[in-house]
Design a protein around this motif. Structure first.
Motif, PDB file in Angstrom:
ATOM      1  N   LYS A   1      38.257  80.936  43.181  1.00 51.60           N
ATOM      2  CA  LYS A   1      38.595  79.869  42.230  1.00 51.60           C
ATOM      3  C   LYS A   1      37.418  79.599  41.445  1.00 51.60           C
ATOM      4  CE  LYS A   1      41.787  77.458  45.096  1.00 51.60           C
ATOM      5  NZ  LYS A   1      42.162  78.563  46.123  1.00 51.60           N
TER       6      LYS A   1
ATOM      7  N   ARG B   1      38.398  77.174  36.674  1.00 48.89           N
ATOM      8  CA  ARG B   1      39.508  76.620  36.797  1.00 48.89           C
ATOM      9  C   ARG B   1      40.079  76.087  35.649  1.00 48.89           C
ATOM     10  NH1 ARG B   1      40.287  74.341  42.742  1.00 48.89           N
ATOM     11  NH2 ARG B   1      42.531  74.720  41.902  1.00 48.89           N
ATOM     12  N   ILE B   2      39.242  75.697  34.620  1.00 51.74           N
ATOM     13  CA  ILE B   2      39.683  75.221  33.564  1.00 51.74           C
ATOM     14  C   ILE B   2      40.974  75.999  32.769  1.00 51.74           C
ATOM     15  CG2 ILE B   2      38.062  75.949  31.829  1.00 51.74           C
ATOM     16  CD1 ILE B   2      38.415  73.237  30.362  1.00 51.74           C
TER      17      ILE B   2
ATOM     18  N   ARG C   1      44.540  75.795  34.121  1.00 48.79           N
ATOM     19  CA  ARG C   1      44.985  74.474  33.833  1.00 48.79           C
ATOM     20  C   ARG C   1      45.834  74.295  32.452  1.00 48.79           C
ATOM     21  NH1 ARG C   1      39.907  71.443  36.641  1.00 48.79           N
ATOM     22  NH2 ARG C   1      40.387  71.784  38.596  1.00 48.79           N
ATOM     23  N   ARG C   2      46.484  73.206  32.257  1.00 48.23           N
ATOM     24  CA  ARG C   2      47.165  73.142  31.050  1.00 48.23           C
ATOM     25  C   ARG C   2      46.097  72.475  30.175  1.00 48.23           C
ATOM     26  NH1 ARG C   2      50.988  71.851  34.910  1.00 48.23           N
ATOM     27  NH2 ARG C   2      52.914  73.181  34.911  1.00 48.23           N
TER      28      ARG C   2
ATOM     29  N   ILE D   1      46.504  77.376  30.230  1.00 47.81           N
ATOM     30  CA  ILE D   1      47.296  78.226  30.996  1.00 47.81           C
ATOM     31  C   ILE D   1      48.655  78.810  30.455  1.00 47.81           C
ATOM     32  CG2 ILE D   1      48.820  76.564  32.027  1.00 47.81           C
ATOM     33  CD1 ILE D   1      47.490  79.606  33.840  1.00 47.81           C
TER      34      ILE D   1
ATOM     35  N   LYS E   1      43.941  81.195  41.366  1.00 46.14           N
ATOM     36  CA  LYS E   1      43.459  80.281  40.474  1.00 46.14           C
ATOM     37  C   LYS E   1      42.010  80.744  40.047  1.00 46.14           C
ATOM     38  CE  LYS E   1      46.756  77.102  41.440  1.00 46.14           C
ATOM     39  NZ  LYS E   1      47.679  77.968  42.031  1.00 46.14           N
TER      40      LYS E   1
END
Length: 207
Positions: free
Chosen positions: A134, A137-138, A141-142, A145, A186
């Motif tokens: 992981k 992780r940004i 994310r919406r 993504i 992720k």
């Protein structure tokens, strides 16, 4: 009988309830290999084994399949491109379960061919499981993504056109597989790596 013939094939359900969503590539391949112990395997049986709520794994499977010798089956790459396209658009629309037309779910291939293709990439899957994590992780994310999801949709849309250009579908499948793997684990770094080929192609188109 054609390998992908649909005549006389009934869609067999392996389990009634969705299994847990896999979070490792090797787990996905293990499930596919279990299904492939049958003489023939339908797309619906593979989807059921992975689970209809498993968007990233279901997106990853056709991409991996196109990157294996299965891509040599006539029209196989086109079929997998349609699956990638449909799954990607449903991810963009934020559906909670994957829907595919019945005629796609009924398509079949010999279990032995599926087993051989996925057994071939199993060691690579285990290696990738150890290397992914992981990170960044940004990116997963919406709203970021949406970019890899959109690229997967466009890639799937192109695959039927690339059917007659040697190796092109496999290369496209490898790109989608990288993006889907990043979404599965992720791991934003994997997604960023997967974006590089698309950025190069985009640069050549613009220039």
């Amino acid at each position: 009988m054609s390998t992908l013939s649909t005549q006389g094939v009934a869609l067999r359900h392996i389990v009634r309830a969705d299994p847990p969503v896999p979070d490792k590539l090797s787990d996905i391949i293990t499930r596919v290999l279990q299904v492939a112990e049958q003489q023939t395997v339908t797309v619906g049986e593979v989807i059921q084994a992975v689970g209809r709520a498993s968007f990233a794994p279901i997106l990853l499977l056709p991409a991996l399949a196109v990157a294996t010798p299965l891509s040599g089956i006539p029209l196989f790459s086109s079929l997998m491109g349609m699956v990638i396209c449909l799954v990607s658009i449903q991810m963009l629309l934020r559906r909670d379960r994957v829907w595919l037309p019945r005629w796609i779910l009924r398509r079949q291939v010999k279990g032995q061919r599926v087993a051989q293709a996925f057994a071939y990439i199993r060691p690579v899957a285990r290696w990738l499981d150890d290397k992914t994590g992981k990170r960044f992780r940004i990116v997963v994310r919406r709203p970021l993504i949406f970019l890899p999801q959109l690229l997967c949709f466009l890639s799937g849309l192109c695959m039927p056109v690339l059917e007659f250009i040697p190796f092109s579908s496999s290369i496209m499948g490898a790109g989608v597989a990288c993006l889907a793997l990043g979404m599965l684990t992720k791991d934003g770094l994997v997604i960023l790596i997967g974006l590089i080929p698309y950025a190069i192609v985009g640069w050549f188109v613009i220039v």
